[in-house]
Design an enzyme around this catalytic site. Structure first.
Site, PDB file in Angstrom:
ATOM      1  CB  SER A  12      -0.929   0.021   1.225  1.00 21.38           C
ATOM      2  OG  SER A  12      -1.889  -0.994   1.139  1.00 21.38           O
ATOM      3  CD  GLN A  13      -0.849   7.009  -1.434  1.00 21.76           C
ATOM      4  OE1 GLN A  13      -1.937   6.541  -1.779  1.00 21.76           O
ATOM      5  NE2 GLN A  13      -0.584   8.300  -1.438  1.00 21.76           N
TER       6      GLN A  13
END
Length: 222
Positions: free
Chosen positions: A60-61
């Site tokens: 994930s970011q």
């Protein structure tokens, strides 16, 4: 630009984007994200972007990791369940904040690689399991906090809500009604039921209930 400079730049960007919990920021800074991304993406390890990993999954970011961790309100007294180990990055961040983390992953090859990273980083308060995360971890319940890193339907899985302690918090991406829309939702269990708070839009891989065979063909990252 050196890793340290990229790390500082990312932490400053997270602050500007609403991550105000200094313990969360410290955990992000301490966990070497470059250990969790494929070699071909090492130059982007400290960029604020999601990256592909194996089997069609993503890491994930950093902003999403930081905001979801902040929303979970974790302390060093908490037993936390994470559904969706993936690369292990979110688990590693949580492990710096909680007393004990239980993490479930349905894809055994991903779990095996994540376990190697936990061992290398000496994150000894993480316990892992290969299995169906929608069923939770009944024998270790109740949990003070539950983090789900894949998108469920309109409602969270019942097994997970039942394993949340009274006073506990769950953070989970859920479908938002319109086709394909998702929102991060924070659910608090009270003496009388569950309170739900919509937080922000996201895009996660779907939360699946099956566990594919270990010899299933390896998919290219999406």
């Amino acid at each position: 630009m050196t890793i340290d400079a990229r790390k500082i730049r990312l932490i400053m960007a997270l602050r500007r984007s609403g991550v105000t919990d200094t313990k969360v920021l410290a955990a992000i800074e301490r966990i070497p994200r470059e250990m969790f991304v494929p070699a071909s993406f090492l130059d982007q390890a400290w960029e604020d972007t999601a990256l592909p990993i194996d089997l069609g999954q993503t890491i994930s970011q950093p902003l999403v990791v930081a905001l979801m961790t902040q929303a979970l309100e974790v302390t060093d007294r908490h037993r936390v369940l994470e559904v969706g180990t993936g690369s292990g990055y979110q688990a590693a961040v949580l492990s710096r904040l909680c007393r004990r983390l239980y993490s479930i992953e349905r894809l055994r090859p991903l779990l095996s690689e994540a376990e190697k990273r936990f061992h290398a980083l000496r994150l000894h308060n993480i316990t892992t399991r290969h299995g169906d995360g929608t069923r939770g971890w009944p024998e270790a319940a109740p949990f003070h906090r539950i983090m789900v890193t894949a998108a469920g339907g309109l409602e969270p899985p019942k097994d997970l809500t039942e394993q949340l302690a009274v006073g506990g918090v769950m953070v989970i991406p859920l479908a938002a009604g319109n086709y394909g829309d998702q929102r991060v939702v924070r659910i608090r269990r009270t003496d009388h039921g569950f309170d739900r708070e919509d937080l922000w839009p996201v895009r996660f891989v779907p939360l699946l209930s099956d566990t594919p065979p270990d010899d299933a063909p390896r998919a290219d990252p999406a």
